[in-house]
Design a protein around this motif. Structure first.
Motif, PDB file in Angstrom:
ATOM      1  N   LYS A 146      13.169 -36.054 -15.936  1.00  0.00           N
ATOM      2  CA  LYS A 146      13.119 -36.149 -17.279  1.00  0.00           C
ATOM      3  C   LYS A 146      13.754 -36.404 -18.072  1.00  0.00           C
ATOM      4  N   SER A 148      15.810 -35.843 -20.975  1.00  0.00           N
ATOM      5  CA  SER A 148      16.245 -35.388 -22.484  1.00  0.00           C
ATOM      6  C   SER A 148      16.898 -36.215 -23.802  1.00  0.00           C
ATOM      7  N   ASP A 162      12.131 -35.305 -25.199  1.00  0.00           N
ATOM      8  CA  ASP A 162      12.071 -35.251 -24.078  1.00  0.00           C
ATOM      9  C   ASP A 162      11.044 -36.746 -23.236  1.00  0.00           C
ATOM     10  N   LEU A 164       8.900 -37.885 -19.932  1.00  0.00           N
ATOM     11  CA  LEU A 164       8.235 -37.100 -18.203  1.00  0.00           C
ATOM     12  C   LEU A 164       7.925 -38.470 -18.089  1.00  0.00           C
ATOM     13  N   SER A 183       5.060 -31.340 -26.547  1.00  0.00           N
ATOM     14  CA  SER A 183       4.048 -32.204 -25.495  1.00  0.00           C
ATOM     15  C   SER A 183       2.905 -33.525 -26.464  1.00  0.00           C
TER      16      SER A 183
END
Length: 220
Positions: A146, A148, A162, A164, A183
């Protein structure tokens, strides 16, 4: 203005982008080390430099020729985003047992809808943005990372973004983006759940491609 800003940030984020031009420089948070070469954080910054520099240098061309803009963005998106893995996550339970061909149909349709809806925001919104890498956190024993960051804008609060990432072959690729905690994967999983309950993956992909369904981020 909020809708335009959100669209711009989403478009940048989906390209694993963080504006890193002469007028929008990437930085790291105080106390954080410069990202190591080959790391997910370094990938986010290096991709953004190339993508946003090209967008700026070809701005006049892209404003006149949106097809060329679409081709450029789609090519870059395919290089940095793990489209098929993200599509499987968006499909959720509907993707269990789905063929690779059906997943690719859905990924292609979703990508096309996103690029059509948000790609031009990268040229249409001219407010100066900066990005600050805050941290890089390994998850699941390092299989996922991750990254950030914050988008910094003049006269406004920072926008947390963020990423992934996971290894796809030898390359780190983004498979989910969270803008202000929302998300990408979860947003579209919720959006397409009802259509996928009613139709096959191939049929829903065809509806997206035909414009009967559109990938729409929350708040836009």
């Amino acid at each position: 203005m909020k809708r335009i800003l959100t669209a711009t940030v989403l478009a940048c984020a989906l390209l694993a982008g963080a504006p890193s031009l002469a007028f929008a420089q990437a930085t790291v948070a105080p106390g954080q080390a410069t990202p190591a070469a080959g790391s997910p954080s370094a990938m986010v910054l290096s991709n953004s430099t190339r993508i946003l520099s090209t967008l700026e240098s070809r701005r006049a061309e892209f404003n006149k020729n949106r097809a060329a803009l679409s081709d450029f963005i789609t090519t870059e998106f395919n290089q940095v985003f793990d489209r098929d893995y993200a599509a499987r996550l968006v499909l959720g339970t509907h993707g269990r047992g789905a063929s690779d061909a059906d997943v690719k149909l859905f990924a292609d349709a979703l990508t096309g809808s996103l690029m059509q809806r948000y790609g031009s925001a990268l040229l249409d919104f001219n407010t100066r943005l900066q990005v600050r890498i805050k941290s890089e956190t390994p998850l699941r024993g390092g299989a996922i990372v991750k990254v950030s960051s914050e988008f910094l804008r003049q006269g406004g609060e920072p926008i947390p973004v963020d990423y992934l990432l996971r290894k796809n072959g030898a390359q780190w690729k983004v498979f989910d983006v969270m803008v202000e905690g929302v998300s990408f994967v979860q947003t579209f999983r919720n959006q397409f759940d009802t259509p996928l309950n009613q139709k096959s993956i191939a049929q829903v992909a065809a509806d997206i491609k035909a414009g009967k369904l559109q990938a729409q981020a929350s708040g836009n």
